[in-house]
Design a protein around this motif. Structure first.
Motif, PDB file in Angstrom:
ATOM      1  N   ASN A  55      66.288 -45.186 -18.110  1.00  0.00           N
ATOM      2  CA  ASN A  55      65.372 -44.787 -18.444  1.00  0.00           C
ATOM      3  C   ASN A  55      65.208 -44.604 -19.850  1.00  0.00           C
ATOM      4  O   ASN A  55      66.298 -43.991 -20.136  1.00  0.00           O
ATOM      5  N   ASP A  56      64.318 -44.694 -20.520  1.00  0.00           N
ATOM      6  CA  ASP A  56      64.536 -44.673 -22.150  1.00  0.00           C
ATOM      7  C   ASP A  56      63.688 -43.985 -22.644  1.00  0.00           C
ATOM      8  O   ASP A  56      62.007 -43.447 -22.675  1.00  0.00           O
ATOM      9  N   THR A  57      64.084 -42.418 -22.620  1.00  0.00           N
ATOM     10  CA  THR A  57      63.013 -40.742 -23.233  1.00  0.00           C
ATOM     11  C   THR A  57      62.893 -41.107 -24.444  1.00  0.00           C
ATOM     12  O   THR A  57      61.964 -40.029 -24.505  1.00  0.00           O
ATOM     13  N   VAL A  58      63.820 -41.709 -25.708  1.00  0.00           N
ATOM     14  CA  VAL A  58      63.275 -42.021 -26.469  1.00  0.00           C
ATOM     15  C   VAL A  58      61.649 -42.828 -26.421  1.00  0.00           C
ATOM     16  O   VAL A  58      60.407 -41.850 -27.286  1.00  0.00           O
ATOM     17  N   ALA A  59      61.690 -43.947 -26.091  1.00  0.00           N
ATOM     18  CA  ALA A  59      60.280 -44.653 -26.446  1.00  0.00           C
ATOM     19  C   ALA A  59      59.543 -44.304 -25.158  1.00  0.00           C
ATOM     20  O   ALA A  59      58.568 -44.459 -24.666  1.00  0.00           O
ATOM     21  N   GLU A  60      59.814 -43.380 -24.582  1.00  0.00           N
ATOM     22  CA  GLU A  60      59.400 -42.720 -22.559  1.00  0.00           C
ATOM     23  C   GLU A  60      58.303 -44.108 -22.006  1.00  0.00           C
ATOM     24  O   GLU A  60      57.794 -44.094 -21.454  1.00  0.00           O
ATOM     25  N   ASP A  61      59.474 -44.599 -22.114  1.00  0.00           N
ATOM     26  CA  ASP A  61      59.450 -46.024 -20.515  1.00  0.00           C
ATOM     27  C   ASP A  61      60.454 -45.846 -19.428  1.00  0.00           C
ATOM     28  O   ASP A  61      61.394 -45.720 -19.671  1.00  0.00           O
ATOM     29  N   TYR A  62      60.170 -46.165 -19.076  1.00  0.00           N
ATOM     30  CA  TYR A  62      60.778 -45.810 -17.133  1.00  0.00           C
ATOM     31  C   TYR A  62      60.415 -46.852 -16.322  1.00  0.00           C
ATOM     32  O   TYR A  62      58.920 -46.908 -16.354  1.00  0.00           O
ATOM     33  N   PRO A  63      61.079 -46.628 -15.570  1.00  0.00           N
ATOM     34  CA  PRO A  63      60.779 -48.396 -15.224  1.00  0.00           C
ATOM     35  C   PRO A  63      60.424 -48.268 -13.427  1.00  0.00           C
ATOM     36  O   PRO A  63      60.721 -46.894 -13.287  1.00  0.00           O
ATOM     37  N   VAL A  64      59.654 -48.232 -12.568  1.00  0.00           N
ATOM     38  CA  VAL A  64      58.893 -48.013 -11.238  1.00  0.00           C
ATOM     39  C   VAL A  64      59.480 -49.289 -10.465  1.00  0.00           C
ATOM     40  O   VAL A  64      59.496 -50.830 -11.418  1.00  0.00           O
TER      41      VAL A  64
END
Length: 172
Positions: A55-64
């Motif tokens: 869960n990359d909070t910096v790049a705002e990339d969250y997997p589903v």
């Protein structure tokens, strides 16, 4: 006599087949943030890692993630990192690392079985998006979850309309 025997065999075969044929499908989210989590080849931490997700909070990339199977406290998942992603990953992940948000702030019913006609196990009185309830099992898009509310452990089956697998906004 032969017809009765054939019917009994068909009935027993059908009962065995139906009792072991469980559809696990369920969407969920990864719980830890800013930490790589291994995907394994087999459902065991002693298995070979095949990939990792974060869960990359910096790049705002969250997997589903979509659960396809559950064994030994592990879930076999397929992963899409964002709506535009063509890269899919898959592997076994520890079940305790998966969660689901509530889709509402209204009281939620948890059921004893994955069926709205089932008896109610308990209620989540104050659901809050971002709580990420821990997933224990899944069946036909229903998720068996556990959470703590008001110092009480609550566990039961969460219906699909009460689940929010959108990591970017509340579903209500």
């Amino acid at each position: 006599m032969k017809i009765s025997l054939v019917l009994i065999i068909i009935f027993i075969s059908g009962a065995c087949c139906c009792s072991t044929n469980k559809s696990y499908k369920g969407s969920c989210l990864l719980k830890p943030t800013q930490r790589f989590v291994y995907l394994y080849k087999l459902p065991s931490t002693t298995s070979t890692p095949v990939d990792s997700i974060i869960n990359d909070t910096v790049a705002e990339d969250y997997p589903v993630l979509t659960i396809n199977d559950i064994k030994n406290e592990f879930a076999h998942v397929e992963i899409v990192n964002d709506a535009n992603s063509t890269l899919n990953q898959s592997g076994w992940i520890e079940l305790r690392l998966l969660g689901i948000n509530p889709a509402t702030t209204d009281t939620i019913r948890l059921y004893k079985k994955p069926d709205e006609k089932s008896e109610i196990s308990c209620y989540i009185n104050h659901p809050c998006w971002g709580d990420l309830y821990t997933i224990k099992d899944c069946s036909n898009n229903w998720l068996k979850i556990t959470t703590i509310e008001e110092n009480t452990v609550k566990e039961g089956w969460l219906s699909p309309p009460d689940q929010c697998d959108n990591p970017y906004s509340a579903c209500n």
